[in-house]
Scaffold this motif. Structure first.
Motif, PDB file in Angstrom:
ATOM      1  N   ARG A 297       4.624  -8.510  15.476  1.00 40.93           N
ATOM      2  CA  ARG A 297       5.135  -7.883  14.259  1.00 40.93           C
ATOM      3  C   ARG A 297       6.655  -8.047  14.222  1.00 40.93           C
ATOM      4  NH1 ARG A 297       4.740  -1.443  13.073  1.00 40.93           N
ATOM      5  NH2 ARG A 297       6.080  -1.337  14.914  1.00 40.93           N
ATOM      6  N   ARG A 298       7.155  -8.305  13.021  1.00 37.73           N
ATOM      7  CA  ARG A 298       8.596  -8.326  12.816  1.00 37.73           C
ATOM      8  C   ARG A 298       8.933  -7.304  11.729  1.00 37.73           C
ATOM      9  NH1 ARG A 298      12.750 -13.372  12.650  1.00 37.73           N
ATOM     10  NH2 ARG A 298      14.649 -12.136  12.660  1.00 37.73           N
ATOM     11  N   VAL A 299       9.671  -6.268  12.108  1.00 35.20           N
ATOM     12  CA  VAL A 299      10.137  -5.323  11.112  1.00 35.20           C
ATOM     13  C   VAL A 299      11.532  -5.739  10.675  1.00 35.20           C
ATOM     14  CG1 VAL A 299       8.706  -3.452  11.964  1.00 35.20           C
ATOM     15  CG2 VAL A 299      11.031  -3.699  12.827  1.00 35.20           C
ATOM     16  N   MET A 300      11.945  -5.253   9.515  1.00 33.79           N
ATOM     17  CA  MET A 300      13.195  -5.680   8.895  1.00 33.79           C
ATOM     18  C   MET A 300      14.374  -5.560   9.855  1.00 33.79           C
ATOM     19  SD  MET A 300      14.477  -6.648   5.882  1.00 33.79           S
ATOM     20  CE  MET A 300      13.571  -5.925   4.537  1.00 33.79           C
TER      21      MET A 300
ATOM     22  N   ILE B 203       0.851  -1.190   0.000  1.00 33.02           N
ATOM     23  CA  ILE B 203       0.000   0.000   0.000  1.00 33.02           C
ATOM     24  C   ILE B 203       0.886   1.240   0.000  1.00 33.02           C
ATOM     25  CG2 ILE B 203      -1.911  -1.139   1.172  1.00 33.02           C
ATOM     26  CD1 ILE B 203      -1.032   0.348   3.727  1.00 33.02           C
ATOM     27  N   GLU B 204       0.261   2.348  -0.343  1.00 31.83           N
ATOM     28  CA  GLU B 204       0.997   3.605  -0.330  1.00 31.83           C
ATOM     29  C   GLU B 204       0.887   4.256   1.046  1.00 31.83           C
ATOM     30  OE1 GLU B 204       0.663   4.852  -5.046  1.00 31.83           O
ATOM     31  OE2 GLU B 204      -0.368   6.036  -3.516  1.00 31.83           O
ATOM     32  N   LYS B 205       1.901   5.015   1.370  1.00 32.75           N
ATOM     33  CA  LYS B 205       1.893   5.778   2.616  1.00 32.75           C
ATOM     34  C   LYS B 205       0.616   6.611   2.684  1.00 32.75           C
ATOM     35  CE  LYS B 205       4.372   9.577   4.823  1.00 32.75           C
ATOM     36  NZ  LYS B 205       5.533  10.475   4.757  1.00 32.75           N
ATOM     37  N   GLY B 206      -0.035   6.577   3.835  1.00 36.68           N
ATOM     38  CA  GLY B 206      -1.251   7.353   4.022  1.00 36.68           C
ATOM     39  C   GLY B 206      -2.529   6.546   3.808  1.00 36.68           C
TER      40      GLY B 206
ATOM     41  N   GLU C 104       7.377   3.112   8.166  1.00 40.17           N
ATOM     42  CA  GLU C 104       7.960   2.266   9.214  1.00 40.17           C
ATOM     43  C   GLU C 104       7.037   1.155   9.678  1.00 40.17           C
ATOM     44  OE1 GLU C 104       7.430   5.551   9.535  1.00 40.17           O
ATOM     45  OE2 GLU C 104       6.486   6.021  11.476  1.00 40.17           O
ATOM     46  N   ASP C 105       5.814   1.144   9.148  1.00 42.60           N
ATOM     47  CA  ASP C 105       4.882   0.066   9.495  1.00 42.60           C
ATOM     48  C   ASP C 105       5.152  -1.201   8.685  1.00 42.60           C
ATOM     49  OD1 ASP C 105       2.193   2.505   9.629  1.00 42.60           O
ATOM     50  OD2 ASP C 105       3.652   1.921  11.170  1.00 42.60           O
ATOM     51  N   SER C 106       6.011  -1.101   7.699  1.00 38.77           N
ATOM     52  CA  SER C 106       6.335  -2.270   6.880  1.00 38.77           C
ATOM     53  C   SER C 106       6.941  -3.371   7.748  1.00 38.77           C
ATOM     54  CB  SER C 106       7.337  -1.884   5.784  1.00 38.77           C
ATOM     55  OG  SER C 106       6.781  -0.961   4.881  1.00 38.77           O
ATOM     56  N   GLY C 107       6.547  -4.602   7.434  1.00 41.25           N
ATOM     57  CA  GLY C 107       7.053  -5.726   8.194  1.00 41.25           C
ATOM     58  C   GLY C 107       6.141  -6.916   8.015  1.00 41.25           C
ATOM     59  N   VAL C 108       6.392  -7.943   8.780  1.00 40.04           N
ATOM     60  CA  VAL C 108       5.535  -9.134   8.759  1.00 40.04           C
ATOM     61  C   VAL C 108       4.734  -9.166  10.054  1.00 40.04           C
ATOM     62  CG1 VAL C 108       5.411 -11.632   8.549  1.00 40.04           C
ATOM     63  CG2 VAL C 108       7.224 -10.370   7.366  1.00 40.04           C
ATOM     64  N   TYR C 109       3.433  -9.248   9.905  1.00 39.73           N
ATOM     65  CA  TYR C 109       2.526  -9.269  11.052  1.00 39.73           C
ATOM     66  C   TYR C 109       2.043 -10.697  11.269  1.00 39.73           C
ATOM     67  CZ  TYR C 109       2.556  -4.207  10.915  1.00 39.73           C
ATOM     68  OH  TYR C 109       2.957  -2.899  10.958  1.00 39.73           O
TER      69      TYR C 109
END
Lengths: 112, 115
Positions: free
Chosen positions: B36-39, B13-16, B85-90
């Motif tokens: 959640r696991r962020v990079m 998805i796009e930011k926002g 910064e919300d990117s990651g694996v949930y």
């Protein structure tokens, strides 16, 4: 601050070698769990250790919980290519079951 | 017995924008957890439901995240508006009971990418 330090982060070995993965903390855990995760999948529980000094064996895998319940190790004897994967330790601080503190994981590669 | 299932498996998805992740726990499991696991980081706890009630939401990053579990069955985690910064694996996990001897079963995760 990393509450549960897992090492090494990466490990590449030949088939037949032995290896040990460590999880260390300055905090006491009511239990510690070891998981294995395959690409595209969620973590799958291997074992839970609860008592200080406890040793559990799962075929070629040996899990140990430190006497003070602050650290744990996973030892694999005679590693095989099928052991390749991400190994995670996770601690439960307050006997809460699913609320876990994870280590960063150890990416293990076993080459034939 | 079906395991924990999560939808979608991937989302870009796009930011926002807004994204809603869904988790279907194992039937009969009252306890449901989001992680959640962020990079480059470890898997981190977000929150815990017991049936439809939030038992512990101490890991939720901020008020852009809203989790619900209406009726005590499936759960949703909405991120609005999404940030990079919300990117990651949930990951979602469920268990029948609480306590150290209780096994939590994990879903396969939703990989969220915010661009």
């Amino acid at each position: 601050t990393q509450l549960l330090e897992q090492s090494p982060q990466f490990l590449s070995i030949q088939e037949g070698e032995n290896l040990t993965v460590y999880c260390n903390s300055s905090s006491v855990f009511s239990s510690l769990q070891w998981y294995r995760q395959e690409p595209g999948e969620g973590p799958v529980l291997l074992v839970t250790v609860v008592t200080g000094g406890e040793v559990k064996k799962l075929k070629r895998l040996t899990f140990q919980f430190g006497d003070a319940r602050k650290d744990s190790s996973l030892h694999i004897t005679a590693a095989q290519p099928g052991d390749t994967g991400l190994y995670l330790c996770a601690g439960d601080r307050n006997n809460q079951g699913g609320k876990l503190i994870f280590g960063q994981g150890t990416e293990l590669s076993v080459k034939p | 017995e079906a395991g924990v299932t999560q939808f979608p498996s991937h989302s870009v998805i796009e930011k926002g924008q807004t994204v809603t992740l869904r988790c279907d726990p194992i039937s009969g499991h009252d306890n449901l957890y989001w992680y959640r696991r962020v990079m480059g980081k470890e898997i981190k706890f977000l929150l815990h439901f017991v049936k439809e009630s939030k038992q512990d939401e101490s890991g939720m990053p901020n008020n852009r995240f809203l989790a619900e579990r209406t009726g005590g069955t499936y759960s949703t985690l909405k991120v609005q508006p999404a940030e990079l910064e919300d990117s990651g694996v949930y990951f979602c996990a469920s268990s029948r009971a609480q306590g150290s001897s209780t096994e939590a079963f994990f879903g396969q995760g939703t990989r969220l990418t915010v661009v």
